[in-house]
Design an enzyme around this catalytic site. Structure first.
Site, PDB file in Angstrom:
ATOM      1  N   ASN A 209       0.845  -1.193   0.000  1.00  0.00           N
ATOM      2  CA  ASN A 209       0.000   0.000   0.000  1.00  0.00           C
ATOM      3  C   ASN A 209       0.879   1.242   0.000  1.00  0.00           C
ATOM      4  O   ASN A 209       2.110   1.147  -0.020  1.00  0.00           O
ATOM      5  CB  ASN A 209      -0.955  -0.036   1.201  1.00  0.00           C
ATOM      6  CG  ASN A 209      -0.198  -0.172   2.501  1.00  0.00           C
ATOM      7  OD1 ASN A 209       0.611   0.668   2.847  1.00  0.00           O
ATOM      8  ND2 ASN A 209      -0.430  -1.276   3.201  1.00  0.00           N
ATOM      9  N   ASP A 279      -4.262  -6.041   4.544  1.00  0.00           N
ATOM     10  CA  ASP A 279      -5.321  -6.881   5.122  1.00  0.00           C
ATOM     11  C   ASP A 279      -5.459  -8.212   4.397  1.00  0.00           C
ATOM     12  O   ASP A 279      -6.050  -9.143   4.920  1.00  0.00           O
ATOM     13  CB  ASP A 279      -6.661  -6.140   5.075  1.00  0.00           C
ATOM     14  CG  ASP A 279      -6.675  -4.978   6.058  1.00  0.00           C
ATOM     15  OD1 ASP A 279      -6.143  -5.151   7.181  1.00  0.00           O
ATOM     16  OD2 ASP A 279      -7.194  -3.900   5.719  1.00  0.00           O
ATOM     17  N   LYS A 289       8.722 -17.023 -11.004  1.00  0.00           N
ATOM     18  CA  LYS A 289       7.950 -15.914 -11.563  1.00  0.00           C
ATOM     19  C   LYS A 289       6.761 -16.478 -12.352  1.00  0.00           C
ATOM     20  O   LYS A 289       6.945 -17.350 -13.207  1.00  0.00           O
ATOM     21  CB  LYS A 289       8.856 -15.076 -12.467  1.00  0.00           C
ATOM     22  CG  LYS A 289       8.182 -13.845 -12.983  1.00  0.00           C
ATOM     23  CD  LYS A 289       9.110 -13.028 -13.868  1.00  0.00           C
ATOM     24  CE  LYS A 289       8.292 -12.024 -14.641  1.00  0.00           C
ATOM     25  NZ  LYS A 289       8.980 -11.501 -15.790  1.00  0.00           N
ATOM     26  N   PHE A 324      -3.987   3.208  15.312  1.00  0.00           N
ATOM     27  CA  PHE A 324      -4.210   4.269  14.327  1.00  0.00           C
ATOM     28  C   PHE A 324      -5.377   3.834  13.446  1.00  0.00           C
ATOM     29  O   PHE A 324      -5.593   2.636  13.246  1.00  0.00           O
ATOM     30  CB  PHE A 324      -2.977   4.461  13.443  1.00  0.00           C
ATOM     31  CG  PHE A 324      -1.969   5.405  14.025  1.00  0.00           C
ATOM     32  CD1 PHE A 324      -1.846   6.694  13.547  1.00  0.00           C
ATOM     33  CD2 PHE A 324      -1.146   5.011  15.067  1.00  0.00           C
ATOM     34  CE1 PHE A 324      -0.933   7.575  14.079  1.00  0.00           C
ATOM     35  CE2 PHE A 324      -0.218   5.876  15.615  1.00  0.00           C
ATOM     36  CZ  PHE A 324      -0.112   7.165  15.118  1.00  0.00           C
ATOM     37  N   LYS A 338     -13.379   0.744  15.632  1.00  0.00           N
ATOM     38  CA  LYS A 338     -12.136  -0.052  15.746  1.00  0.00           C
ATOM     39  C   LYS A 338     -11.629  -0.051  17.187  1.00  0.00           C
ATOM     40  O   LYS A 338     -11.086  -1.057  17.663  1.00  0.00           O
ATOM     41  CB  LYS A 338     -11.044   0.509  14.827  1.00  0.00           C
ATOM     42  CG  LYS A 338     -11.286   0.142  13.381  1.00  0.00           C
ATOM     43  CD  LYS A 338     -10.273   0.766  12.446  1.00  0.00           C
ATOM     44  CE  LYS A 338     -10.764   0.567  11.012  1.00  0.00           C
ATOM     45  NZ  LYS A 338      -9.935   1.261  10.035  1.00  0.00           N
ATOM     46  N   LYS A 342     -11.217  -3.688  18.733  1.00  0.00           N
ATOM     47  CA  LYS A 342      -9.868  -4.205  19.051  1.00  0.00           C
ATOM     48  C   LYS A 342      -9.517  -3.968  20.524  1.00  0.00           C
ATOM     49  O   LYS A 342      -8.382  -4.206  20.918  1.00  0.00           O
ATOM     50  CB  LYS A 342      -8.838  -3.563  18.109  1.00  0.00           C
ATOM     51  CG  LYS A 342      -9.158  -3.794  16.622  1.00  0.00           C
ATOM     52  CD  LYS A 342      -7.999  -3.473  15.699  1.00  0.00           C
ATOM     53  CE  LYS A 342      -8.465  -3.477  14.236  1.00  0.00           C
ATOM     54  NZ  LYS A 342      -7.364  -3.469  13.270  1.00  0.00           N
TER      55      LYS A 342
HETATM   56  N1  CTP Z   1      -3.789  -3.325  12.114  1.00  0.00           N
HETATM   57  C1  CTP Z   1      -3.008  -4.427  12.447  1.00  0.00           C
HETATM   58  N2  CTP Z   1      -3.074  -5.556  11.678  1.00  0.00           N
HETATM   59  C2  CTP Z   1      -3.867  -5.620  10.596  1.00  0.00           C
HETATM   60  C3  CTP Z   1      -4.651  -4.486  10.234  1.00  0.00           C
HETATM   61  C4  CTP Z   1      -4.579  -3.357  11.022  1.00  0.00           C
HETATM   62  O1  CTP Z   1      -2.278  -4.362  13.442  1.00  0.00           O
HETATM   63  N3  CTP Z   1      -3.892  -6.717   9.868  1.00  0.00           N
HETATM   64  C5  CTP Z   1      -3.743  -2.138  12.989  1.00  0.00           C
HETATM   65  C6  CTP Z   1      -3.147  -0.904  12.343  1.00  0.00           C
HETATM   66  O2  CTP Z   1      -1.746  -0.819  12.603  1.00  0.00           O
HETATM   67  C7  CTP Z   1      -3.926   0.222  13.022  1.00  0.00           C
HETATM   68  C8  CTP Z   1      -5.281  -0.383  13.286  1.00  0.00           C
HETATM   69  O3  CTP Z   1      -5.083  -1.804  13.280  1.00  0.00           O
HETATM   70  O4  CTP Z   1      -3.369   0.568  14.279  1.00  0.00           O
HETATM   71  C9  CTP Z   1      -6.344  -0.028  12.300  1.00  0.00           C
HETATM   72  O5  CTP Z   1      -5.892  -0.285  11.018  1.00  0.00           O
HETATM   73  P1  CTP Z   1      -6.777  -0.003   9.713  1.00  0.00           P
HETATM   74  O6  CTP Z   1      -6.064  -0.503   8.509  1.00  0.00           O
HETATM   75  O7  CTP Z   1      -7.258   1.413   9.726  1.00  0.00           O
HETATM   76  O8  CTP Z   1      -8.048  -0.866  10.025  1.00  0.00           O
HETATM   77  P2  CTP Z   1      -8.465  -2.316   9.743  1.00  0.00           P
HETATM   78  O9  CTP Z   1      -8.657  -3.004  11.051  1.00  0.00           O
HETATM   79  O10 CTP Z   1      -7.570  -2.975   8.759  1.00  0.00           O
HETATM   80  O11 CTP Z   1      -9.910  -2.090   9.100  1.00  0.00           O
HETATM   81  P3  CTP Z   1     -10.357  -1.629   7.614  1.00  0.00           P
HETATM   82  O12 CTP Z   1      -9.260  -2.005   6.689  1.00  0.00           O
HETATM   83  O13 CTP Z   1     -11.607  -2.384   7.427  1.00  0.00           O
HETATM   84  O14 CTP Z   1     -10.592  -0.149   7.704  1.00  0.00           O
END
Ligand code: CTP
Length: 405
Positions: A209, A279, A289, A324, A338, A342
């Site tokens: 990303n 995610d 490859k 975050f 969240k 969490k």
């Molecule tokens: N986070 C994590 N591990 C993941 C996804 C997220 O530790 N696999 C943590 C990020 O570091 C951040 C928080 O969870 O502190 C929220 O991350 P974010 O990407 O905004 O949220 P998601 O839980 O992934 O939800 P979504 O993608 O549905 O918005």
């Protein structure tokens, strides 16, 4: 912060001007002290112009001068929150290691009670000489800190160790050692996740990303500057220069990040989860490859572990978690969801609509706690925003557990 910057006679003395400029631009008071040899490489006028402060020490044409007639080495030694010497020659290392006080800089190095940071620069053979090694070891035994010279092409034409560390790394070390500590964070062990993860499809292709990791790295620096013992687990390319006292554990994928965090978490006091964890990952990663096929192709994605939620599940009493939330819509509502899902102590909501929040731009964070959204922090550049977020969190921690020092 009040920084006394000693500059001794080496070709790298010109880089001290940039150290002084960067620190002054960040709002710190920098007073330079030149040795006589230092003043042959860089002029007091340059340093006074950059810092807006008087410059002390020696001028090769005028001799050693005094800005005022009081006991200046004691006054300056008392004034400083930190004394840094950059570049430091073999001569000043040797003098201070052996308690010699022959000019203003060496005298105030004996007189100061502030932390001392050395940034040596010299020829490779000199740097590896047993006398210099012994002097460095002695200075470390006094509690002095040192930022190692780096390898490179030296002014003498030799290639090797002895080149002054990068200017940004010296500034980072000065801030790490001289910043005011926060009692709620001092000595606490904090795990910080930062950067993107990379989920490989094959040896040349990856899913990732747009995160640069900058905000997480700035959070790690701000926590360190406040006195925390920071353990940084970092995905992506990493910082442009080595961070003082923050040797990161480098990881690639979400699975690797989780494994590194799970090892560290039991010994930690808190977690700041700033990583932009992918995610999803490809269901399989091909060893070779992958060749292109005909027509539309399908990629099956599976979920990666949620690192923050996993560590939250394993939380023992007293540990805290700060998350975050980067959101492109409804950022406060989504952050609050969240926070609950969490089981976090607080979440910092970041509105990333229209590409905001990535790269170098100024940014805004809104802390959200069980009591709801708190006053927004920013807009500020990421380093200042991280300092504001850490200060906010430290005050909240202190208020939550007032019995702790
Ligand atoms: N986070 C994590 N591990 C993941 C996804 C997220 O530790 N696999 C943590 C990020 O570091 C951040 C928080 O969870 O502190 C929220 O991350 P974010 O990407 O905004 O949220 P998601 O839980 O992934 O939800 P979504 O993608 O549905 O918005």
């Amino acid at each position: 912060m009040r920084i006394l910057l000693g500059i001794t006679g080496g070709i790298a003395a010109y880089k001290a001007a940039e150290v002084a400029r960067l620190l002054t631009r960040q709002g710190h008071a920098v007073r330079c002290v030149l040795t006589e040899a230092g003043a042959r490489f860089i002029t007091p006028l340059t340093l006074a112009s950059l810092t807006g402060q008087p410059v002390f020490g020696a001028n090769p044409d005028l001799g050693e001068w005094r800005a005022n007639p009081v006991v200046e080495h004691i006054d300056l030694a008392r004034w400083a929150d930190l004394v840094a010497v950059a570049p430091a020659t073999a001569d000043i290392l040797g003098k201070t290691a052996n308690g010699l006080a022959t000019d203003l800089l060496s005298t105030l190095l004996l007189a100061t009670r502030a932390p001392v940071l050395w940034a040596p620069a010299m020829n490779t053979a000199m740097w590896s000489h047993p006398a210099v090694r012994a002097n460095v070891a002695r200075l470390k035994s006094f509690g002095h800190s040192l930022i190692e010279p780096v390898e490179g092409l030296l002014a003498c034409g030799e290639e090797g160790g002895g080149k002054l560390a990068e200017v940004e790394a010296i500034v980072d070390a000065i801030l790490a050692l001289g910043s005011p500590r926060h009692p709620a964070l001092e000595g606490k062990k904090v795990l910080v996740t930062a950067g993107p993860t990379r989920e490989d499809l094959d040896p040349v292709r990856t899913l990732t990303n747009r995160s640069t990791g900058a905000m997480g790295i700035e959070m790690a620096r701000a926590l360190r500057n406040a006195g925390a013992e920071v353990h940084l687990v970092l995905g992506g390319d990493g910082p442009a220069f080595p961070l003082y006292g923050l040797a990161p554990t480098r990881v690639r994928s979400a699975a690797e990040m989780l494994a590194a965090c799970e090892k560290l978490w039991p010994a930690m006091d808190g977690l700041v989860a700033a990583a932009a964890v992918a995610d999803q990952r490809p269901e399989t990663c091909s060893a070779e490859k992958v060749k292109k096929g005909e027509g539309p192709e399908r990629l099956t994605l599976v979920r990666t572990p949620d690192i923050l939620a996993t560590l939250s599940d394993a939380k023992r009493p007293g540990q805290w978690l700060l998350g975050f939330a980067a959101e492109s819509e409804g950022h406060l509502e989504n952050a609050a969801a969240k926070l609950t899902r969490k089981r976090l102590d607080a979440i910092l909501a970041n509105d990333v609509a229209d590409g905001q929040g990535f790269g170098d731009q100024a940014n805004t964070l809104t802390p959200v706690t069980a009591e709801g959204p708190q006053p927004a922090l920013g807009p500020l550049p990421k380093d200042e925003l991280a300092q504001a977020a850490v200060a906010w969190w430290a005050h909240r921690l202190a208020a939550l557990s007032p019995s702790q020092p």
